[in-house]
Scaffold this motif. Structure first.
Motif: not given
Lengths: 545, 318
Positions: A328-345
């Protein structure tokens, strides 16, 4: 046998150390070392950090770095004991008869002067060549070392060429005055593997063509095996073993040498992926603020619980940026991070304490990742307080458990980081990450700064802990041997893209794509003649194309 | 555009802005001071009517902004107004005074800057040995003693006892350069002693800092003598901080010489300022403030630009 060019007898080297809170005292760091080097031969000095190999190398120029002083013994160069010579004669020797190539060419070139001026300075200053002859010689060396635009590269400033090129310029600097002996001090350690192999080949060719003798200092036995005639294994300032390269590599006599030769003995069976991944990186593209190009481009990887995903690539490939996006130190311009079944901010500020707890990090430089004013107990205890609210005896009990897990014991609770060795510091960082009981730990080059045997111990510990705690690792590294040792799946990154991804057995088996092939074939092997084979292979391939 | 040109242009623009801000501060500062120029001029003979008349004549009744803009506009055209106390053109008398101060500062700089850098190099060459300690000790002592005291001590020995130089540094246009130099020998000596320590110590620290670098080791391993290592490899990389402190001290030589000018009765800016502050001559104080600010900002701008030009990464981008 001809008279040796360099003859070292009973060399003793001391230094003054300043332990915190105590009086400075003198210690001996090299305890009587003997060796000979004949003209045109290469002697490899090998050992872990603190073995005294650089110190011994510099003693052939009667030079002590920092507070280091040569306290006893004899160093004969071309029939003169240089330790008894006057300073004037020693200066004539430095940069004339004996020259030096350091680990970091980037730091060893004066940023304010053009490369050519620095390359010819010693040759001209010692009156060996006229300015014009020296420049001509330097251009010839640039060409021989495979530098681009050899005619004009000398007019550039050091910051205008790449690290690998600068390292070759440094070799040219050392060879320009036509010395009898060159001291190479870890000349390829700071380079990427694919660059290392080129520089190594260039150095070897230059040594062969000029007939210069060399002391080759490194911690990497596989590298030194490629260039040396003899090898001397050092440990804590003493000779462990000294002999021809063939004997050291193929028939080592001492246990320590055997351990060095057979390092990376870890065997790790690949686990099959389960059903639900703990981490899914979905089509992530990212760039740094104010830049015009993507550092990560459409990256897709998954990591399963209790497993290890190795992200491998050279510097600038985007592997550390991937870690910054996941944390989360560098928010992506596209795409997402799923972690343990939830979407991370995407942004760190939007994450819950639970998100933070379950995703921990271990860094490359353990000593700067810890507060030097806090004790080991405080460092490990902090996440226990922060995430679980543990206090008093309960916290102490848990700290002791964690110290046991990292095989250090509770005697270390009141120690400060400065009192620990490199490996112990990294263990404390592991304990701090584990204290949060995470689901996943990002390990960013955690063994790169450590000696091979110590690194081996850390990897074993990480695998052991993975079994007990069922934690997943995202393991960022440039070292393919490490990848082989611990990964379940591998993602090969090149210029911000994942060029190859899958289970270890598939990624490391042919057929390879071009980049993975280049990367894999560049890793030095503990085999005599490996370098020649690889270079010959590549020439054949490029001739065939 | 070359990035260095851009950076230099930025510096110049910033300095101009800063000078403008300084002019506002000077104007505001002198305006809110208690006391009244008209009252000061008329003194005992003031009647309410004559006071009001004089105020109107001097434009003291206009709003502050109008007065500021008028003042600034005139100053930009080289018209600094007339002194209230003697009615003379400020620009003219100031120009002469500034010339004298510059003359003094110039000779002090010509002696002290090379001397400070040479002593700094010498101190590095003999680091922690007696020459280093002697240089550090003497320069530190000379900066610690108040400058008027040094001034009187030098005056006592060199002017009174030995008679080598006059104790009063009066100069005028009819003197030859040699006579002028003889006249200012003592104040130049004092100023040199005062600014030497700062510059010498900064030179020493900056070079010692660079001496830790790996490229210095490379130079030593080329067999160069210690002095060529310092001169060829350390000094070019220590230029930026050294130039900074040199400029700061040059600024001090122009702006901070008030005490020395008074001690040696030297007809420079400092004395001019002190005289007119005492007489509450606001236009003169404003003009002096503006000139001092311009000198200070200008010299620091030069230091910044030299630092930019000394950085090879900026000068030769990839």
């Amino acid at each position: 046998m001809t008279d040796p060019l360099l003859k070292v007898r009973g060399l003793k080297i001391g230094a003054t150390i300043y332990p915190p809170g105590e009086k400075p005292r003198d210690i001996e760091i090299v305890h009587g070392v003997d060796f000979d080097l004949a003209p045109g031969k290469v002697l490899g000095l090998i050992g872990e950090s603190g073995a005294g190999k650089s110190t011994i190398g510099l003693s052939s120029m009667a030079y002590g770095r920092g507070g280091v002083e040569i306290t006893g013994g004899e160093v004969w160069v071309n029939g003169r004991d240089i330790l008894k010579s006057r300073l004037r004669d020693v200066r004539a020797l430095r940069g004339g008869e004996v020259t030096y190539v350091s680990q970091s060419a980037a730091a060893s070139f004066n940023p304010a002067k053009k490369i050519m001026e620095q390359v010819i300075e010693a040759a001209v200053g010692h009156g060996k060549f006229s300015r014009r002859d020296a420049e001509e010689r330097a251009v010839g060396l640039f060409r021989k070392l495979g530098l681009p635009e050899p005619e004009t590269i000398g007019n550039r400033y050091p910051h205008q060429v790449s690290g690998g090129q600068l390292q070759r310029c440094m070799t040219a600097l050392a060879l320009c005055p036509e010395p009898d002996l060159v001291v190479f001090d870890e000349p390829t350690t700071a380079l990427d593997v694919t660059t290392q192999i080129d520089v190594l080949a260039a150095i070897k060719e230059a040594i062969r063509d000029t007939g210069v003798a060399a002391l080759y200092i490194t911690h990497d036995l596989a590298v030194v095996a490629q260039v040396s005639d003899d090898i001397m294994v050092l440990r804590m300032g003493e000779t462990v073993e000294y002999g021809p390269v063939d004997q050291i590599i193929n028939a080592p006599q001492q246990d320590y040498t055997r351990a060095l030769v057979s390092v990376r003995s870890i065997r790790h069976e690949e686990k099959s992926p389960g059903t639900d991944p703990v981490l899914r990186v979905g089509s992530v593209t990212a760039r740094y603020k104010g830049t015009a190009f993507d550092v990560l481009h459409d990256v897709n990887v998954e990591l399963h619980p209790g497993q290890t995903l190795a992200v491998v690539g050279e510097s600038g490939s985007g592997k550390s940026t991937l870690a910054r996006v996941i944390t989360g130190l560098l928010p992506p311009s596209e795409g997402q991070i799923d972690f343990a079944g939830r979407v991370l901010s995407p942004d760190l500020k939007g994450r819950s304490i639970e998100d933070l707890r379950e995703l921990q990090m271990i860094y490359q430089m353990a000593d700067v990742a810890m507060n030097p004013r806090q004790t080991v107990g405080t460092i490990i205890g902090r996440p226990l307080e922060f995430y679980f609210g543990l206090r008093g005896a309960e916290k102490q009990k848990r700290i002791k458990e964690l110290l046991d897990e990292i095989e250090m014991g509770d005697g270390f609770i009141d120690r400060y980081p400065a009192e620990l060795s490199g490996g112990q510091k990294q263990r404390v960082c592991i304990a701090r990450a584990l204290a949060a009981k995470p689901r996943m730990i990002i390990c960013d080059e955690v063994t790169s700064a450590l000696d091979p045997l110590v690194a081996d111990g850390i990897l074993k510990l990480l695998l052991e802990l993975q079994k007990i705690e069922d934690v997943a690792y995202l393991f960022i590294t440039h070292d393919l041997a490490t990848v082989r040792a611990i990964a379940d799946s591998i993602a090969v990154m090149h210029r911000g893209k994942v060029v190859r991804y899958g289970p270890k057995s598939k990624v490391l088996a042919p057929p390879f794509d071009d980049y993975t092939d280049l990367l894999l074939s560049s890793v030095p092997e503990m085999k005599l003649g490996w370098l020649e084979d690889v270079i010959a292979n590549r020439r054949m391939e490029s001739a065939g194309n | 555009m070359h990035p260095v040109l851009k950076l230099v242009a930025q510096r110049i623009a910033l300095s101009t802005l800063l000078l403008l801000a300084a002019s506002v501060l000077i104007f505001v500062g002198t305006t809110i001071l208690p006391g009244d120029v008209a009252q000061q001029i008329l003194g005992q003979s003031a009647t309410p009517e004559s006071l009001a008349n004089l105020r109107a004549e001097l434009g003291l009744n206009d709003p502050a902004v109008t007065r500021y803009l008028a003042w600034l506009g005139a100053a930009l055209q080289g018209d600094l107004g007339t002194a209230l106390t003697n009615g003379r053109d400020i620009a003219e008398s100031l120009g002469q005074r500034l010339g004298n101060t510059m003359f003094l500062a110039f000779w002090a700089a010509v002696i002290s800057v090379p001397l400070a850098i040479f002593l700094g190099l010498l101190a590095v060459r003999f680091r922690d040995r007696w020459p280093d300690k002697l240089i550090s000790g003497v320069t530190l002592a000379s900066i610690s003693i108040p400058e008027f005291l040094i001034g009187y001590v030098l005056m006592y020995f060199f002017a009174v006892k030995l008679g080598w130089a006059p104790s009063v540094a009066m100069i005028n246009d009819s003197m030859s350069v040699w006579q002028k130099l003889n006249a200012i020998a003592l104040p130049v000596g004092v100023l040199t002693l005062v600014v030497l320590a700062h510059m010498m110590r900064m030179t020493r620290a900056a070079i010692l800092n660079v001496m830790q670098s790996a490229y210095i080791e490379t130079a030593e391993l080329k067999g160069l003598s210690t002095f060529s290592v310092i001169r060829r490899h350390a000094f070019p990389n220590a230029v930026a901080p050294i130039v900074n402190v040199v400029m700061l001290n040059l600024a001090y030589l122009v702006v901070g010489v008030v005490v020395i000018e008074v001690v040696f009765v030297y007809p420079g800016m400092g004395q001019y300022l002190v005289d007119h502050v005492a007489k509450r001559d606001v236009p003169v104080v404003q003009a002096c403030g503006l000139v001092f600010a311009a000198v200070y900002i200008g010299l620091n701008m030069i230091a910044d630009i030299v630092s930019i030009l000394a950085n090879p990464r900026l000068r030769h981008p990839k």
